[in-house]
Write an enzyme that holds these catalytic residues in place. Structure first.
Site, PDB file in Angstrom:
ATOM      1  N   CYS A  78       0.824  -1.217   0.000  1.00  0.00           N
ATOM      2  CA  CYS A  78       0.000   0.000   0.000  1.00  0.00           C
ATOM      3  C   CYS A  78       0.852   1.259   0.000  1.00  0.00           C
ATOM      4  O   CYS A  78       0.668   2.155  -0.815  1.00  0.00           O
ATOM      5  CB  CYS A  78      -0.927  -0.017   1.222  1.00  0.00           C
ATOM      6  SG  CYS A  78      -1.769   1.545   1.480  1.00  0.00           S
ATOM      7  N   CYS A  88      -1.504   1.606  -3.127  1.00  0.00           N
ATOM      8  CA  CYS A  88      -2.519   2.654  -2.947  1.00  0.00           C
ATOM      9  C   CYS A  88      -1.966   4.081  -2.897  1.00  0.00           C
ATOM     10  O   CYS A  88      -2.457   4.958  -3.610  1.00  0.00           O
ATOM     11  CB  CYS A  88      -3.290   2.430  -1.642  1.00  0.00           C
ATOM     12  SG  CYS A  88      -3.576   0.718  -1.228  1.00  0.00           S
ATOM     13  N   LYS A  95       0.098   5.247  -5.993  1.00  0.00           N
ATOM     14  CA  LYS A  95      -0.888   5.226  -7.098  1.00  0.00           C
ATOM     15  C   LYS A  95      -1.781   6.460  -7.038  1.00  0.00           C
ATOM     16  O   LYS A  95      -1.989   7.151  -8.025  1.00  0.00           O
ATOM     17  CB  LYS A  95      -1.698   3.934  -6.998  1.00  0.00           C
ATOM     18  CG  LYS A  95      -2.788   3.726  -8.025  1.00  0.00           C
ATOM     19  CD  LYS A  95      -4.111   4.377  -7.729  1.00  0.00           C
ATOM     20  CE  LYS A  95      -4.690   4.086  -6.390  1.00  0.00           C
ATOM     21  NZ  LYS A  95      -5.213   2.762  -6.206  1.00  0.00           N
ATOM     22  N   TYR A 146      -8.365  -3.814 -11.211  1.00  0.00           N
ATOM     23  CA  TYR A 146      -8.116  -2.499 -10.611  1.00  0.00           C
ATOM     24  C   TYR A 146      -6.829  -1.864 -11.152  1.00  0.00           C
ATOM     25  O   TYR A 146      -6.811  -0.700 -11.561  1.00  0.00           O
ATOM     26  CB  TYR A 146      -7.902  -2.644  -9.098  1.00  0.00           C
ATOM     27  CG  TYR A 146      -9.091  -2.857  -8.225  1.00  0.00           C
ATOM     28  CD1 TYR A 146      -9.715  -4.098  -8.132  1.00  0.00           C
ATOM     29  CD2 TYR A 146      -9.557  -1.830  -7.421  1.00  0.00           C
ATOM     30  CE1 TYR A 146     -10.770  -4.311  -7.270  1.00  0.00           C
ATOM     31  CE2 TYR A 146     -10.617  -2.031  -6.552  1.00  0.00           C
ATOM     32  CZ  TYR A 146     -11.220  -3.273  -6.483  1.00  0.00           C
ATOM     33  OH  TYR A 146     -12.265  -3.479  -5.618  1.00  0.00           O
ATOM     34  N   GLU A 180      -6.509   1.457 -13.458  1.00  0.00           N
ATOM     35  CA  GLU A 180      -5.949   2.665 -12.849  1.00  0.00           C
ATOM     36  C   GLU A 180      -4.687   3.128 -13.585  1.00  0.00           C
ATOM     37  O   GLU A 180      -4.520   4.335 -13.847  1.00  0.00           O
ATOM     38  CB  GLU A 180      -5.651   2.418 -11.372  1.00  0.00           C
ATOM     39  CG  GLU A 180      -6.947   2.285 -10.573  1.00  0.00           C
ATOM     40  CD  GLU A 180      -6.744   2.095  -9.066  1.00  0.00           C
ATOM     41  OE1 GLU A 180      -7.675   2.390  -8.318  1.00  0.00           O
ATOM     42  OE2 GLU A 180      -5.667   1.633  -8.653  1.00  0.00           O
ATOM     43  N   HIS A 184     -27.255  20.561  -1.796  1.00  0.00           N
ATOM     44  CA  HIS A 184     -27.434  21.103  -3.141  1.00  0.00           C
ATOM     45  C   HIS A 184     -26.480  22.256  -3.406  1.00  0.00           C
ATOM     46  O   HIS A 184     -26.303  23.093  -2.534  1.00  0.00           O
ATOM     47  CB  HIS A 184     -28.882  21.592  -3.291  1.00  0.00           C
ATOM     48  CG  HIS A 184     -29.227  21.965  -4.688  1.00  0.00           C
ATOM     49  ND1 HIS A 184     -29.332  21.044  -5.703  1.00  0.00           N
ATOM     50  CD2 HIS A 184     -29.468  23.183  -5.247  1.00  0.00           C
ATOM     51  CE1 HIS A 184     -29.641  21.673  -6.826  1.00  0.00           C
ATOM     52  NE2 HIS A 184     -29.732  22.954  -6.573  1.00  0.00           N
ATOM     53  N   GLU A 206     -26.181  14.262  -3.980  1.00  0.00           N
ATOM     54  CA  GLU A 206     -27.607  14.393  -3.622  1.00  0.00           C
ATOM     55  C   GLU A 206     -28.491  13.509  -4.501  1.00  0.00           C
ATOM     56  O   GLU A 206     -29.608  13.166  -4.142  1.00  0.00           O
ATOM     57  CB  GLU A 206     -28.076  15.848  -3.700  1.00  0.00           C
ATOM     58  CG  GLU A 206     -28.113  16.430  -5.095  1.00  0.00           C
ATOM     59  CD  GLU A 206     -28.648  17.863  -5.122  1.00  0.00           C
ATOM     60  OE1 GLU A 206     -29.595  18.168  -4.384  1.00  0.00           O
ATOM     61  OE2 GLU A 206     -28.096  18.683  -5.887  1.00  0.00           O
TER      62      GLU A 206
HETATM   63  P1  NDP Z   1      -7.285  -8.250 -10.437  1.00  0.00           P
HETATM   64  O1  NDP Z   1      -7.432  -9.641  -9.987  1.00  0.00           O
HETATM   65  O2  NDP Z   1      -8.205  -7.205  -9.933  1.00  0.00           O
HETATM   66  O3  NDP Z   1      -7.316  -8.181 -12.012  1.00  0.00           O
HETATM   67  C1  NDP Z   1      -6.523  -9.009 -12.798  1.00  0.00           C
HETATM   68  C2  NDP Z   1      -6.931  -8.828 -14.240  1.00  0.00           C
HETATM   69  O4  NDP Z   1      -6.059  -9.571 -15.070  1.00  0.00           O
HETATM   70  C3  NDP Z   1      -8.346  -9.315 -14.517  1.00  0.00           C
HETATM   71  O5  NDP Z   1      -8.925  -8.487 -15.482  1.00  0.00           O
HETATM   72  C4  NDP Z   1      -8.105 -10.719 -15.051  1.00  0.00           C
HETATM   73  O6  NDP Z   1      -9.101 -11.114 -15.949  1.00  0.00           O
HETATM   74  C5  NDP Z   1      -6.806 -10.522 -15.806  1.00  0.00           C
HETATM   75  N1  NDP Z   1      -5.996 -11.728 -15.878  1.00  0.00           N
HETATM   76  C6  NDP Z   1      -5.671 -12.571 -14.890  1.00  0.00           C
HETATM   77  N2  NDP Z   1      -4.860 -13.546 -15.330  1.00  0.00           N
HETATM   78  C7  NDP Z   1      -4.663 -13.313 -16.645  1.00  0.00           C
HETATM   79  C8  NDP Z   1      -3.932 -13.966 -17.660  1.00  0.00           C
HETATM   80  N3  NDP Z   1      -3.231 -15.058 -17.412  1.00  0.00           N
HETATM   81  N4  NDP Z   1      -3.961 -13.445 -18.905  1.00  0.00           N
HETATM   82  C9  NDP Z   1      -4.674 -12.334 -19.173  1.00  0.00           C
HETATM   83  N5  NDP Z   1      -5.387 -11.658 -18.249  1.00  0.00           N
HETATM   84  C10 NDP Z   1      -5.373 -12.150 -17.005  1.00  0.00           C
HETATM   85  O7  NDP Z   1      -5.778  -7.931 -10.109  1.00  0.00           O
HETATM   86  P2  NDP Z   1      -4.957  -6.586 -10.073  1.00  0.00           P
HETATM   87  O8  NDP Z   1      -3.576  -7.033 -10.353  1.00  0.00           O
HETATM   88  O9  NDP Z   1      -5.546  -5.526 -10.922  1.00  0.00           O
HETATM   89  O10 NDP Z   1      -5.110  -6.134  -8.563  1.00  0.00           O
HETATM   90  C11 NDP Z   1      -4.938  -7.044  -7.490  1.00  0.00           C
HETATM   91  C12 NDP Z   1      -5.849  -6.680  -6.360  1.00  0.00           C
HETATM   92  O11 NDP Z   1      -5.333  -5.548  -5.681  1.00  0.00           O
HETATM   93  C13 NDP Z   1      -7.244  -6.262  -6.773  1.00  0.00           C
HETATM   94  O12 NDP Z   1      -8.093  -7.341  -6.953  1.00  0.00           O
HETATM   95  C14 NDP Z   1      -7.677  -5.387  -5.639  1.00  0.00           C
HETATM   96  O13 NDP Z   1      -8.264  -6.193  -4.650  1.00  0.00           O
HETATM   97  C15 NDP Z   1      -6.377  -4.780  -5.160  1.00  0.00           C
HETATM   98  N6  NDP Z   1      -6.275  -3.392  -5.623  1.00  0.00           N
HETATM   99  C16 NDP Z   1      -7.154  -2.472  -5.127  1.00  0.00           C
HETATM  100  C17 NDP Z   1      -7.096  -1.160  -5.550  1.00  0.00           C
HETATM  101  C18 NDP Z   1      -8.084  -0.186  -5.019  1.00  0.00           C
HETATM  102  O14 NDP Z   1      -8.683  -0.437  -3.983  1.00  0.00           O
HETATM  103  N7  NDP Z   1      -8.317   0.942  -5.705  1.00  0.00           N
HETATM  104  C19 NDP Z   1      -6.110  -0.707  -6.525  1.00  0.00           C
HETATM  105  C20 NDP Z   1      -5.259  -1.758  -6.994  1.00  0.00           C
HETATM  106  C21 NDP Z   1      -5.336  -3.044  -6.551  1.00  0.00           C
HETATM  107  P3  NDP Z   1     -10.476 -11.804 -15.448  1.00  0.00           P
HETATM  108  O15 NDP Z   1     -11.341 -10.683 -14.968  1.00  0.00           O
HETATM  109  O16 NDP Z   1     -10.987 -12.478 -16.668  1.00  0.00           O
HETATM  110  O17 NDP Z   1     -10.079 -12.755 -14.356  1.00  0.00           O
END
Ligand code: NDP
Length: 447
Positions: free
Chosen positions: A41, A46, A49, A175, A179, A433, A438
């Site tokens: 984080c 976080c 980012k 995510y 982002e 408002h 709202e």
């Molecule tokens: P996520 O699990 O959110 O997303 C991974 C993405 O990669 C998905 O779209 C997934 O597709 C795709 N994917 C997974 N494996 C493959 C592959 N082998 N080939 C192609 N595409 C693939 O992971 P992130 O890395 O984005 O983030 C990890 C976690 O960190 C998040 O889930 C979240 O909980 C946390 N986070 C939170 C944030 C916030 O609160 N703002 C900011 C950043 C991270 P599919 O959907 O089809 O599985």
């Protein structure tokens, strides 16, 4: 009998909270961290980012100000200055975390720690005994294993790039992918986002996903949905990504944001009898206790919600359970979350699809509108809000938003959902408002 009451491995959000609170409750605590205090984080998640998100949104401010009478002067952007300032702030936060621990009497060991048995940790060249061991080792980004995969970076490196790419390919529609697509684009790069599904942000409400995709497209982010990267090749300048439909994208950076795996390998967990799931996450019960009664685990090294505030809640609960005579299981109901895209999306509670699966009859309220600010800025951007309501009890089951400051707005509504607020109570609430928020208390027409 033991050197420590609690030995925590990992100095991220969950580990630090558990250690600090355990020490406040009177426990003798050590925490080993091999890399940086504050974990993902603070260092590569976080916080940096959000700082980059702030940076990337100034472009909007410059573009929007003309309609309000401003004439912005010449502008330029210095990536190095941004990264240096970000690094300075992160170093300050590392110090804050260190102080929190030492002020509470936690002994910090700057070393990699491994588990020798149910009550023994090896940190550096020393062995320590502990009544309880807490594994809080977080996760690490993973890349698909494809030819040329080593040419791709992950979010870890994205925070320290020597220069801003002119064209970035972002792989993954979660995510981090969404982002960073926004960050690179907002700072001036061309961005192509490749995602294997038909739409990104699986798990979010479908209306939200569609509304955000529309807004990001309007901004010029290029989507390649239903595509995967099969191969990456190095070019004399830059890289080429070959997609599964045979097409190719050329760019100077490719970032994989395809998920994160738990940092549990080579920690000695399995030898100590700790069960891991198939993805390598520590299997825990609702009190975060592993299959070994003296070993607990919190945060991203377990398979629960990968969110900082959740890891903190888990760490807090472990400290209360073990050292405060108050067994506590974290509550995962109605955890709000936001994606800091442009515009933001944020959500709490059930999506429409989830609600329709669990409840007999569901009412949906939706509102799509042009924010007041953009009547003068001229920006073609819509905000979108949605309420999901259980018809039988009138309880609001989900609140979803795409729009400026969605995260700030949904946080307050999360309290209402935690209190099991009804739609009638939303309706009885007077709005502020003129705000976008709202709208959540003035939606009267079912869709
Ligand atoms: P996520 O699990 O959110 O997303 C991974 C993405 O990669 C998905 O779209 C997934 O597709 C795709 N994917 C997974 N494996 C493959 C592959 N082998 N080939 C192609 N595409 C693939 O992971 P992130 O890395 O984005 O983030 C990890 C976690 O960190 C998040 O889930 C979240 O909980 C946390 N986070 C939170 C944030 C916030 O609160 N703002 C900011 C950043 C991270 P599919 O959907 O089809 O599985």
């Amino acid at each position: 009998m033991y050197d420590f009451d609690l030995f925590t491995i990992g100095g991220g959000s969950g580990g630090v909270r558990a250690s600090r609170m355990a020490a406040q409750y009177g426990a003798k605590v050590a925490l080993a961290e091999e890399r940086y205090l504050g974990g993902t984080c603070v260092n590569v998640g976080c916080i940096p980012k959000k700082l980059l998100v702030y940076a990337c949104e100034f472009g909007d401010a410059f573009a929007d100000c003309a309609g309000f009478g401003w004439t912005p002067g010449e502008r330029s952007f210095d990536w190095h200055r941004l990264i240096a300032n970000k690094d300075r702030e992160i170093a300050r936060l590392n110090g804050v975390y260190e102080k929190i621990l030492t002020d509470n009497g936690v002994r910090i060991l700057c070393a990699r720690a491994t588990i020798a048995d149910a009550h023994t940790v090896v940190a550096g060249s020393e062995r320590y005994s502990a009544r309880y061991i807490l594994v809080a080792t977080g996760g690490w980004p993973t890349k698909p294993s494809i030819p040329g995969g080593e040419l791709a970076i992950t979010s870890n490196e994205a925070f320290f790039l020597p220069r801003l790419p002119a064209h970035a390919i972002v792989v993954g529609g979660g995510y981090i992918g969404v982002e960073f697509a926004g960050i690179f684009h907002g700072l001036g790069a061309k961005v192509s986002l490749v995602h294997r599904g038909e739409l990104f942000l699986r798990g979010f409400d479908d209306d939200l996903r569609r509304a955000l995709a529309l807004e990001m497209r309007k901004r010029g982010i290029e989507f390649h949905f239903d595509r995967t990267v099969e191969r990456i090749e190095k070019l004399p300048r830059g890289i080429r990504a070959i997609l599964n439909d045979g097409s190719a994208l050329e760019a100077d950076l490719i970032m994989c944001a395809t998920g994160r795996t738990p940092n549990t390998r080579t920690l000695g967990l399995e030898q100590a009898g700790v069960k891991l799931d198939r993805e390598g996450a520590v299997a825990v019960d609702s009190y975060s206790c592993s299959s070994v009664p003296s070993i607990y685990a919190v945060g991203d090294c377990t398979d629960r919600l990968q969110l900082t505030p959740v890891a903190i809640a888990e760490g807090q609960a472990v400290a209360e359970t073990l050292f405060h005579g108050h067994p506590k299981a974290p509550d995962y109901e109605n955890v709000p979350t936001a994606v800091f895209s442009q515009p933001n999306i944020a959500t709490v509670g059930l999506t429409e699809a989830e609600a329709r699966e669990r409840y007999r009859e569901v009412d949906i309220y939706k509102s799509s509108f042009r924010p007041l600010k953009h009547t003068l800025s001229g920006r073609d951007e819509q905000s979108f809000m949605k309420l999901v309501v259980d018809r039988e009890t009138d309880r609001v089951l989900g609140c979803h938003m795409v729009g400026t400051d969605a995260g700030e707005i949904i946080q307050g509504l999360a309290v209402a959902l935690k209190c099991r607020a009804t739609k009638a109570q939303f309706d009885a609430t007077i709005g502020i408002h003129p705000t976008a928020a709202e709208e959540f208390v003035t939606m009267r027409n079912k869709s």
